[in-house]
Design a protein around this motif. Structure first.
Motif, short mmCIF file in Angstrom:
data_model
loop_
_atom_site.label_atom_id
_atom_site.label_comp_id
_atom_site.label_asym_id
_atom_site.label_seq_id
_atom_site.Cartn_x
_atom_site.Cartn_y
_atom_site.Cartn_z
N PHE A 302 -92.65 -27.77 84.90
CA PHE A 302 -91.42 -28.11 85.54
C PHE A 302 -90.43 -27.11 85.83
O PHE A 302 -89.21 -27.02 86.65
CB PHE A 302 -90.42 -29.13 84.36
CG PHE A 302 -89.98 -28.19 83.15
CD1 PHE A 302 -88.73 -27.61 83.19
CD2 PHE A 302 -90.83 -27.65 82.20
CE1 PHE A 302 -88.28 -26.98 82.02
CE2 PHE A 302 -90.26 -26.89 81.10
CZ PHE A 302 -88.96 -26.45 81.10
N GLU A 303 -90.92 -25.76 85.43
CA GLU A 303 -89.97 -24.59 85.59
C GLU A 303 -90.26 -23.81 86.90
O GLU A 303 -89.27 -23.04 87.13
CB GLU A 303 -90.25 -23.65 84.59
CG GLU A 303 -91.44 -23.04 84.25
CD GLU A 303 -92.38 -23.98 83.28
OE1 GLU A 303 -93.42 -23.34 82.69
OE2 GLU A 303 -92.40 -25.00 83.55
N GLY A 304 -91.19 -23.91 87.52
CA GLY A 304 -91.32 -23.32 88.83
C GLY A 304 -91.51 -24.26 90.07
O GLY A 304 -90.81 -25.29 90.07
N THR A 305 -91.95 -23.47 91.31
CA THR A 305 -92.08 -24.43 92.58
C THR A 305 -93.54 -25.30 92.22
O THR A 305 -94.37 -24.80 91.60
CB THR A 305 -92.04 -23.64 93.69
OG1 THR A 305 -93.11 -22.53 93.42
CG2 THR A 305 -90.74 -22.67 93.64
N PRO A 309 -93.24 -34.57 92.04
CA PRO A 309 -91.87 -35.26 92.72
C PRO A 309 -91.26 -35.86 91.75
O PRO A 309 -89.88 -35.85 91.52
CB PRO A 309 -92.46 -36.14 93.82
CG PRO A 309 -93.45 -35.48 94.31
CD PRO A 309 -94.35 -34.91 93.14
N ALA A 310 -91.82 -36.77 90.89
CA ALA A 310 -91.31 -37.24 89.35
C ALA A 310 -90.46 -36.36 88.46
O ALA A 310 -89.21 -36.64 88.17
CB ALA A 310 -92.18 -37.97 88.88
N VAL A 315 -85.41 -33.31 86.94
CA VAL A 315 -84.63 -32.31 86.85
C VAL A 315 -83.39 -32.22 87.48
O VAL A 315 -82.22 -31.77 86.99
CB VAL A 315 -85.48 -30.81 87.46
CG1 VAL A 315 -84.53 -29.79 87.71
CG2 VAL A 315 -86.80 -30.56 86.56
N GLN A 316 -83.41 -32.88 88.77
CA GLN A 316 -82.12 -33.09 89.43
C GLN A 316 -81.28 -34.10 88.42
O GLN A 316 -79.95 -33.82 88.45
CB GLN A 316 -82.51 -33.84 90.67
CG GLN A 316 -83.29 -32.89 91.61
CD GLN A 316 -83.89 -33.69 92.89
OE1 GLN A 316 -83.49 -34.98 93.02
NE2 GLN A 316 -84.69 -32.97 93.65
N GLY A 370 -94.60 -37.70 86.18
CA GLY A 370 -95.27 -36.28 85.97
C GLY A 370 -96.62 -36.31 85.26
O GLY A 370 -97.04 -35.05 85.11
N GLY A 371 -97.37 -37.22 85.13
CA GLY A 371 -98.38 -37.24 84.19
C GLY A 371 -98.98 -38.60 83.74
O GLY A 371 -98.66 -39.44 83.93
#
Length: 409
Positions: A302-305, A309-310, A315-316, A370-371
């Motif tokens: 979750f910490e990088g680029t 999308p989920a 994060v948003q 995300g998984g």
């Protein structure tokens, strides 16, 4: 329908604790021994809500991890409530500070159950959360540790308890497999043996690493729980040993301080570890130029680029709610696990802790934001681990392993 979110802070006088009440999701669990008081495990809508009690640290050494996990849960609850709640009933959270003390955690858990909690969420660590979890089990309330990684947690608590973090088995074996894949055959281990989280990873690392050509040359014990800040003696030993890789098993921020001092001493040996290194704060602590050749096993990237999308959406929502990027991996981990639990709670057959627990245990190959949750075993979740690299100040996923392959299944 969209359900409103309300938030209030309430002082709890005699307990000397802070209760945080939020619209959120909740459930409860029922004692396997049948000793629960009547109705304790029921998951019906009460006064328009299902109450979830949260017994986690808001202060003390565990708070960095527990606050992130609690916030991840809040984002999940908001998302569930905005989609209609659990079968039309909104979830509400009530959180109290365990002060990173297991004994206080048990007291807080009892207070939450007595206040009507139908689901109990405890600390994201076996050592700090087990006493509180046993209170929930005995009361017959569905009890969760959303980001804990211990494989013994469920066995120690009972059949109404579930821990959702990637396990110490997958974490330890993913570190070993990645080290072997990089041909790092000699390891210098730095470990805080005060937490089962690290000793369990050590056991699993050795189980895969040593029989397949790896050697742990030296072990240095550190006291990251006690706030150790000087690692000069350890670093001198590393310089003398000249290992292929350094394994760092310690809590943050001490583990970050260790890496900072290691790099400042001119040692650029790769460092491998776990999600205690997974924070966007790490480059700021160690220095951007020193944030290099650092690798860790994790559940979610979750910490990088280039993230899922989920997880971008999560994060948003997190940033909008709390005004900052998720500070640590327990935030998305808790979110992801509770979204899996929610899929069980939504089923018509789930009416109490017992039916919830049976349904959760039956989840396999479950898609979540995300998984994918592979399965539950002995009360813990099994996820496919990723190894994330921090190189030249930038993050990327270096490798994803299937848990079944790491376990030799």
């Amino acid at each position: 329908m969209n359900l409103p979110l309300h938030k209030s802070i309430v002082a709890v006088g005699s307990a000397g604790l802070l209760a945080l009440t939020l619209a959120g999701c909740g459930a409860s669990e029922k004692s396997g021994a049948g000793s629960a008081k009547a109705g304790a495990g029921a998951l019906e809508c009460r006064d328009g809500r299902i109450l979830v009690g949260v017994a986690k640290a808001e202060s003390g050494f565990a708070s960095f991890f527990d606050i992130a996990g609690r916030r991840g849960l809040e984002v999940a609850v908001d998302e569930i409530n905005d989609s209609g709640g659990v079968k039309g009933c909104r979830l509400e959270l009530q959180a109290r500070d365990t002060k990173s003390d297991p004994a206080v955690g048990a007291q807080v858990a009892k207070a939450l159950v007595d206040a009507g909690a139908q689901i109990l969420v405890v600390a994201d660590d076996f050592d700090t959360g087990v006493a509180a979890a046993k209170v929930g089990q005995s009361a017959g309330v569905l009890t969760l540790s959303l980001a804990a990684s211990s494989t013994v947690f469920g066995k120690a608590v009972g059949d109404l308890f579930f821990s959702g973090g990637i396990t110490t088995t997958e974490l330890g074996r993913a570190q070993a497999r990645y080290a072997l894949d990089q041909d790092w055959k000699s390891t210098f281990q730095v470990i805080d043996t005060g937490l089962a989280y690290f000793t369990e990873q050590d056991e699993q690392f050795r189980a895969l690493y040593e029989p397949t050509g790896g050697k742990i040359g030296k072990v240095e014990k550190v006291d990251s729980l006690g706030g150790q800040a000087d690692f000069s003696a350890v670093i001198s030993s590393i310089k003398a040993a000249k290992p292929d890789v350094v394994q760092a098993l310690a809590v943050y921020p001490a583990v970050g301080t260790f890496v900072k001092q290691l790099r400042a001493a001119g040692v650029d040996t790769p460092v491998v570890g776990n999600i205690t290194l997974q924070t966007k704060e790490l480059p700021g602590l160690v220095g951007k130029s020193a944030a290099d050749r650092i690798y860790y096993a994790a559940q979610i990237y979750f910490e990088g680029t280039g993230t899922d999308p989920a997880i971008d959406k999560f994060v948003q929502a997190y940033q909008a709610k709390f005004g900052q990027f998720p500070e640590q991996a327990n935030a998305p981990g808790a979110y992801q696990t509770f979204m899996a639990i929610n899929q069980a709670l939504q089923q018509d057959k789930v009416v109490d802790a017992r039916t919830a627990a049976d349904t959760i245990r039956g989840q396999t190959a479950l898609p979540v934001p995300g998984g994918t949750l592979s399965q539950w075993k002995d009360g813990y979740a099994i996820w496919d681990p990723a190894v994330i690299g921090l190189e030249a100040g930038a993050w990327s996923v270096k490798k994803t392993y299937q848990a079944k392959n790491l376990l030799g299944e």
